[in-house]
Design an enzyme around this catalytic site. Structure first.
Site, mmCIF file in Angstrom:
data_model
loop_
_atom_site.group_PDB
_atom_site.id
_atom_site.type_symbol
_atom_site.label_atom_id
_atom_site.label_comp_id
_atom_site.label_asym_id
_atom_site.label_seq_id
_atom_site.Cartn_x
_atom_site.Cartn_y
_atom_site.Cartn_z
ATOM 1 N N CYS A 187 0.973 -1.137 0.118
ATOM 2 C CA CYS A 187 -0.004 0.402 0.226
ATOM 3 C C CYS A 187 0.746 1.113 0.124
ATOM 4 O O CYS A 187 1.543 1.234 0.610
ATOM 5 C CB CYS A 187 -0.715 -0.049 1.057
ATOM 6 S SG CYS A 187 -1.894 1.509 1.379
ATOM 7 N N HIS A 201 -9.006 -3.946 -2.624
ATOM 8 C CA HIS A 201 -7.840 -2.851 -1.502
ATOM 9 C C HIS A 201 -9.001 -1.906 -1.757
ATOM 10 O O HIS A 201 -8.285 -1.003 -0.555
ATOM 11 C CB HIS A 201 -6.967 -2.921 -2.267
ATOM 12 C CG HIS A 201 -6.022 -2.497 -1.708
ATOM 13 N ND1 HIS A 201 -4.899 -2.544 -0.464
ATOM 14 C CD2 HIS A 201 -5.080 -1.072 -1.661
ATOM 15 C CE1 HIS A 201 -3.734 -1.803 -0.393
ATOM 16 N NE2 HIS A 201 -4.112 -0.802 -0.745
ATOM 17 N N GLU A 202 -9.208 -1.201 -2.730
ATOM 18 C CA GLU A 202 -9.021 0.538 -3.159
ATOM 19 C C GLU A 202 -10.769 0.342 -2.091
ATOM 20 O O GLU A 202 -10.664 1.641 -2.089
ATOM 21 C CB GLU A 202 -9.912 1.097 -4.261
ATOM 22 C CG GLU A 202 -8.031 0.357 -5.122
ATOM 23 C CD GLU A 202 -6.898 1.091 -4.677
ATOM 24 O OE1 GLU A 202 -7.067 2.483 -3.687
ATOM 25 O OE2 GLU A 202 -5.555 0.891 -4.346
ATOM 26 N N HIS A 262 -10.561 1.067 1.631
ATOM 27 C CA HIS A 262 -9.885 1.872 1.927
ATOM 28 C C HIS A 262 -10.816 3.012 1.963
ATOM 29 O O HIS A 262 -10.279 3.794 3.012
ATOM 30 C CB HIS A 262 -9.246 2.487 0.653
ATOM 31 C CG HIS A 262 -7.369 2.606 0.419
ATOM 32 N ND1 HIS A 262 -6.506 2.694 2.440
ATOM 33 C CD2 HIS A 262 -6.628 1.478 0.219
ATOM 34 C CE1 HIS A 262 -5.303 2.590 1.752
ATOM 35 N NE2 HIS A 262 -5.093 1.628 0.220
#
Length: 191
Positions: free
Chosen positions: A104, A146-147, A150
């Site tokens: 990241c 993953h995004e 976030h």
């Protein structure tokens, strides 16, 4: 011949938000204004992602708590996926669970084996307010998950368990940027 401009060409590189900043641990707000400021944010996200050698970047990683992310990421067949999603919703995450290395840009220089599904579908909008659906498999599915994490206030380190978590916590404690404000080192990699 190339049609259109290169994403990020008109953007500016912004400082990356590092682990420990509260903006990374809180859910982001929905975008309600699809005007020129949003288009500029998308350009800045691309410019910042490319400058840091990333494959994806969420708005809160540059300190903006809005539900937007960009990506330029290959899948497992080395097919390039390039785009952005505003107000994304992860509508499918299924298939085989694969533990693979994940990094990241907000945790520069670190990575850990993280479990993700090998298929994901995200729905949302473009910066112009047009509906978009993005399908991902393999590494690209990992990037999409993953995004989306976030934007919910989660980093991959929150998903790491067992001895991998212990190892990652030790690396975090020794990370030279830990507790620092400002920009992560260039070439940190990750998403």
């Amino acid at each position: 011949m190339r049609h259109g401009s290169i994403p990020g060409a008109r953007g500016r590189v912004r400082p990356l938000t590092l682990l420990g900043d509260p903006v990374l641990s809180e859910p982001c707000r929905d975008v309600t204004d699809f005007g020129p400021d949003l288009s500029a944010l998308v350009e800045d996200l691309f410019a910042t992602m490319y400058a840091a050698d990333g494959v994806g970047l969420a708005a809160n990683q540059i300190g903006v708590p809005l539900r937007v992310f960009v990506y330029d990421c290959p899948d497992d067949d080395d097919v390039r996926h390039l785009g952005h999603v505003v107000n994304p919703r992860l509508v499918e995450a299924d298939g085989v669970v694969v533990r693979g290395p994940e990094g990241c840009l907000s945790l520069p220089g670190l990575e850990a084996g993280t479990e993700r599904y090998d298929h994901a579908v995200v729905e949302g909008f473009t910066a112009k307010g047009e509906p978009v659906t993005v399908h991902g498999s393999g590494f690209f599915a990992r990037c999409l998950q993953h995004e989306c994490d976030h934007l919910e206030g989660t980093v991959y380190a929150d998903r790491v368990t067992g001895w991998r978590r212990w190892k990652l916590e030790r690396q975090l404690a020794r990370a030279p940027w830990r507790g620092a404000a400002g920009t992560a080192p260039e070439g940190a990699g990750g998403a």
